[in-house]
Write a protein that holds these residues in place. Structure first.
Motif, PDB file in Angstrom:
ATOM      1  N   UNK A 146       0.804  -1.234   0.000  1.00 15.43           N
ATOM      2  CA  UNK A 146       0.000   0.000   0.000  1.00 15.43           C
ATOM      3  C   UNK A 146       0.832   1.277   0.000  1.00 15.43           C
ATOM      4  N   UNK A 147       0.162   2.357  -0.372  1.00 15.82           N
ATOM      5  CA  UNK A 147       0.743   3.688  -0.291  1.00 15.82           C
ATOM      6  C   UNK A 147       0.566   4.245   1.110  1.00 15.82           C
ATOM      7  N   UNK A 148       1.268   5.339   1.397  1.00 14.66           N
ATOM      8  CA  UNK A 148       1.108   5.989   2.693  1.00 14.66           C
ATOM      9  C   UNK A 148      -0.319   6.493   2.849  1.00 14.66           C
ATOM     10  N   UNK A 177     -10.296   3.660  -0.874  1.00 10.11           N
ATOM     11  CA  UNK A 177     -10.846   3.845  -2.217  1.00 10.11           C
ATOM     12  C   UNK A 177     -12.051   2.944  -2.448  1.00 10.11           C
ATOM     13  N   UNK A 178     -12.922   3.351  -3.353  1.00  9.03           N
ATOM     14  CA  UNK A 178     -14.135   2.582  -3.633  1.00  9.03           C
ATOM     15  C   UNK A 178     -13.803   1.146  -4.035  1.00  9.03           C
ATOM     16  N   UNK A 179     -14.620   0.229  -3.534  1.00  4.73           N
ATOM     17  CA  UNK A 179     -14.514  -1.199  -3.868  1.00  4.73           C
ATOM     18  C   UNK A 179     -13.214  -1.843  -3.403  1.00  4.73           C
ATOM     19  N   UNK A 180     -12.592  -1.274  -2.385  1.00  4.39           N
ATOM     20  CA  UNK A 180     -11.385  -1.879  -1.821  1.00  4.39           C
ATOM     21  C   UNK A 180     -11.541  -1.978  -0.305  1.00  4.39           C
ATOM     22  N   UNK A 181     -10.881  -2.965   0.273  1.00  3.70           N
ATOM     23  CA  UNK A 181     -10.902  -3.123   1.723  1.00  3.70           C
ATOM     24  C   UNK A 181      -9.910  -2.160   2.360  1.00  3.70           C
ATOM     25  N   UNK A 182     -10.234  -1.707   3.551  1.00  3.11           N
ATOM     26  CA  UNK A 182      -9.290  -0.883   4.302  1.00  3.11           C
ATOM     27  C   UNK A 182      -8.068  -1.734   4.669  1.00  3.11           C
ATOM     28  N   UNK A 183      -6.901  -1.139   4.546  1.00  2.75           N
ATOM     29  CA  UNK A 183      -5.694  -1.852   4.944  1.00  2.75           C
ATOM     30  C   UNK A 183      -5.668  -2.016   6.470  1.00  2.75           C
ATOM     31  N   UNK A 184      -4.817  -2.891   6.947  1.00  2.00           N
ATOM     32  CA  UNK A 184      -4.600  -3.019   8.381  1.00  2.00           C
ATOM     33  C   UNK A 184      -3.791  -1.812   8.863  1.00  2.00           C
ATOM     34  N   UNK A 248       0.178   1.733   7.569  1.00  2.00           N
ATOM     35  CA  UNK A 248      -0.899   1.099   6.802  1.00  2.00           C
ATOM     36  C   UNK A 248      -0.272  -0.070   6.054  1.00  2.00           C
ATOM     37  N   UNK A 249      -0.753  -1.279   6.312  1.00  2.00           N
ATOM     38  CA  UNK A 249      -0.104  -2.452   5.749  1.00  2.00           C
ATOM     39  C   UNK A 249      -1.113  -3.381   5.082  1.00  2.00           C
TER      40      UNK A 249
END
Length: 278
Positions: A146-148, A177-184, A248-249
């Motif tokens: 992921x990005x920062x 972002x739309x249609x994506x899961x939140x990162x850990x 964010x990972x």
């Protein structure tokens, strides 16, 4: 067509069964932090307006990338994984250059960008964690590093947050972002001396043991919450400067069939804020 689908399903099931019963496991992290500028005002706890913004009163903490891997066997006593030394372990973006990790014994392997200037985190890359031992290769993988994640609350106009010691600190993560899961999301809090030296963390919720990584595989939900709360114990001292490091990972796992399905590997990059207690 049905026969082909059935055959492919059986092959996938066989692969999963191999990974479920595999004796070897790998857990670890590939994490980066950006360069951080800490003002003399934040270190001294004074009004930022008393310092001229000419760059002379800013301490720059260099960017860093670090990888830590535990490679072991699940045949340890009391179901505790036992580390395997003597492996060749590396981390690499697919299609990119591999970085070898140093064997620190007991199945622990490590490398940082200090002394390895070409070791840099790449957002969007697919990272492979590779261990070779006794002529056998074991591969774990994290897709789409992921990005920062920008946390606005960590960047007030003054340049740092002022909080009371022994008080919890909360902030909200931006929507994914739309249609994506939140990162850990994981937090580490580190004290800074007046000279900018970093002390031992006063708080972290990053997994550090193989068992904690295995638990994360089964219960990642709490690390996807939109609101993050750092406990009061993370800020124990008055008139102290702290770095709040929010990683964010994305989590990956076993790629090769000879690696335990519960292997957990994390790759991500950090947002950093500066806190001064009163």
């Amino acid at each position: 067509m049905s026969a082909a689908f059935a055959a492919s399903s059986l092959a996938l099931l066989a692969c999963d069964l191999d990974q479920l019963t595999a004796d070897h496991l790998m857990v670890g992290t590939l994490l980066s932090t950006p360069e951080v500028e800490v003002s003399a005002a934040a270190l001294a706890g004074v009004d930022a307006g008393t310092y001229a913004p000419d760059g002379g009163d800013v301490l720059a903490l260099p960017a860093q990338t670090a990888a830590v891997v535990f490679f072991g066997s699940r045949t340890g006593e009391n179901s505790q994984p036992s580390g395997l030394a003597g492996a060749t372990v590396s981390v690499q973006p697919v299609g990119g250059e591999a970085t070898a990790l140093s064997d620190e014994g007991s199945g622990n392997y490590r490398r940082s960008s200090v002394g390895a200037s070409n070791f840099e985190y790449q957002s969007g890359a697919t990272y492979q964690f590779i261990a070779t031992r006794g002529g056998t290769r074991y591969v774990g993988q994290v897709d789409n590093a992921p990005m920062k994640e920008t946390i606005e609350a960590l960047h007030p106009p003054e340049g740092f947050l002022r909080v009371d010691a022994n008080t919890p600190l909360s902030f909200d993560r931006p929507a994914p972002p739309a249609n994506t899961d939140r990162t850990l999301g994981f937090v580490t809090v580190v004290p800074l001396s007046a000279e900018g030296a970093q002390g031992e963390p006063t708080y972290t919720n990053l997994p550090s043991s193989p068992v904690q990584f295995l638990q994360l595989v089964g219960l990642p939900g709490p690390y996807r919450e939109a609101r993050v709360t750092i406990p009061a114990t993370a800020f124990p001292q008055r008139e102290q400067t702290y770095l709040v490091i929010f990683h964010a990972v994305r989590m990956g796992g076993a790629e090769s069939g000879n690696l335990f399905l519960g292997s957990a590997l994390l790759a991500g990059t950090a947002e950093v804020g500066v806190v001064r207690t009163r």
